[in-house]
Write a protein that holds these residues in place. Sequence first.
Motif, PDB file in Angstrom:
ATOM      1  N   UNK A  98     -19.963  -7.528 -16.336  1.00  0.00           N
ATOM      2  CA  UNK A  98     -19.741  -6.769 -15.378  1.00  0.00           C
ATOM      3  C   UNK A  98     -19.117  -7.107 -14.005  1.00  0.00           C
ATOM      4  N   UNK A  99     -18.135  -6.517 -13.208  1.00  0.00           N
ATOM      5  CA  UNK A  99     -17.412  -6.827 -11.992  1.00  0.00           C
ATOM      6  C   UNK A  99     -17.874  -6.354 -10.881  1.00  0.00           C
ATOM      7  N   UNK A 116     -28.541  -0.775  -8.518  1.00  0.00           N
ATOM      8  CA  UNK A 116     -28.298  -1.723  -9.274  1.00  0.00           C
ATOM      9  C   UNK A 116     -27.474  -2.621  -8.248  1.00  0.00           C
ATOM     10  N   UNK A 117     -27.547  -4.013  -8.628  1.00  0.00           N
ATOM     11  CA  UNK A 117     -26.777  -4.905  -7.818  1.00  0.00           C
ATOM     12  C   UNK A 117     -26.186  -5.876  -8.829  1.00  0.00           C
ATOM     13  N   UNK A 118     -25.218  -6.600  -8.649  1.00  0.00           N
ATOM     14  CA  UNK A 118     -24.307  -7.492  -9.544  1.00  0.00           C
ATOM     15  C   UNK A 118     -24.985  -8.794  -9.257  1.00  0.00           C
ATOM     16  N   UNK A 148     -28.088  -5.541 -12.448  1.00  0.00           N
ATOM     17  CA  UNK A 148     -29.934  -5.644 -12.480  1.00  0.00           C
ATOM     18  C   UNK A 148     -30.093  -4.616 -11.594  1.00  0.00           C
ATOM     19  N   UNK A 149     -31.358  -4.097 -11.715  1.00  0.00           N
ATOM     20  CA  UNK A 149     -32.033  -3.189 -10.775  1.00  0.00           C
ATOM     21  C   UNK A 149     -32.617  -4.049  -9.494  1.00  0.00           C
ATOM     22  N   UNK A 150     -32.496  -3.258  -8.526  1.00  0.00           N
ATOM     23  CA  UNK A 150     -32.677  -3.907  -7.231  1.00  0.00           C
ATOM     24  C   UNK A 150     -34.340  -4.079  -7.056  1.00  0.00           C
ATOM     25  N   UNK A 159     -35.750  -1.161 -14.806  1.00  0.00           N
ATOM     26  CA  UNK A 159     -34.820  -0.640 -15.755  1.00  0.00           C
ATOM     27  C   UNK A 159     -35.418   0.206 -16.909  1.00  0.00           C
ATOM     28  N   UNK A 160     -35.074   1.169 -16.915  1.00  0.00           N
ATOM     29  CA  UNK A 160     -35.279   2.211 -18.197  1.00  0.00           C
ATOM     30  C   UNK A 160     -34.390   2.537 -19.149  1.00  0.00           C
TER      31      UNK A 160
END
Length: 132
Positions: free
Chosen positions: A5-6, A14-16, A22-24, A29-30
């Motif tokens: 991901x970029x 979500x955060x990079x 990834x989830x904050x 994460x479901x």
Amino acid sequence: SATTCTSCNATAFRTLSSGNCNCLQHFYDNLAELCLPCHFTCLTCIKPNACTSCDASVARVINSTTGLCSCMNMFWDDGSSQKCNACNPTCLTCLNTLSCVTCNITRNRMLNSTLDIYGVSSPFCVCLYRYY
């Protein structure tokens, strides 16, 4: 690429991180785009009521019995805030700011639950005899 991901959808919580979205914290994460919220006591979790870490800066520790984050000794949970509230300094554990449940014997304190003139008990920790 298809596996790196970029950027991430911030509205999906979500955060990079290292090419992954990834989830904050406070979300899990479901396996769908939108991350779902953890129980309010969790810092991270694998499902709503299964904390994997707690925030020590707000006086929370993992409770292996419940799977949630409980308040540390000398703090109490109001049932809705992430941050635990401080007990009266004489208490080891408490129900609220004014009612001790247990006292720290290593600090030479014992529970006093005498009744006031109205017959109401206000448990707090007093010094053991011969200590001040």
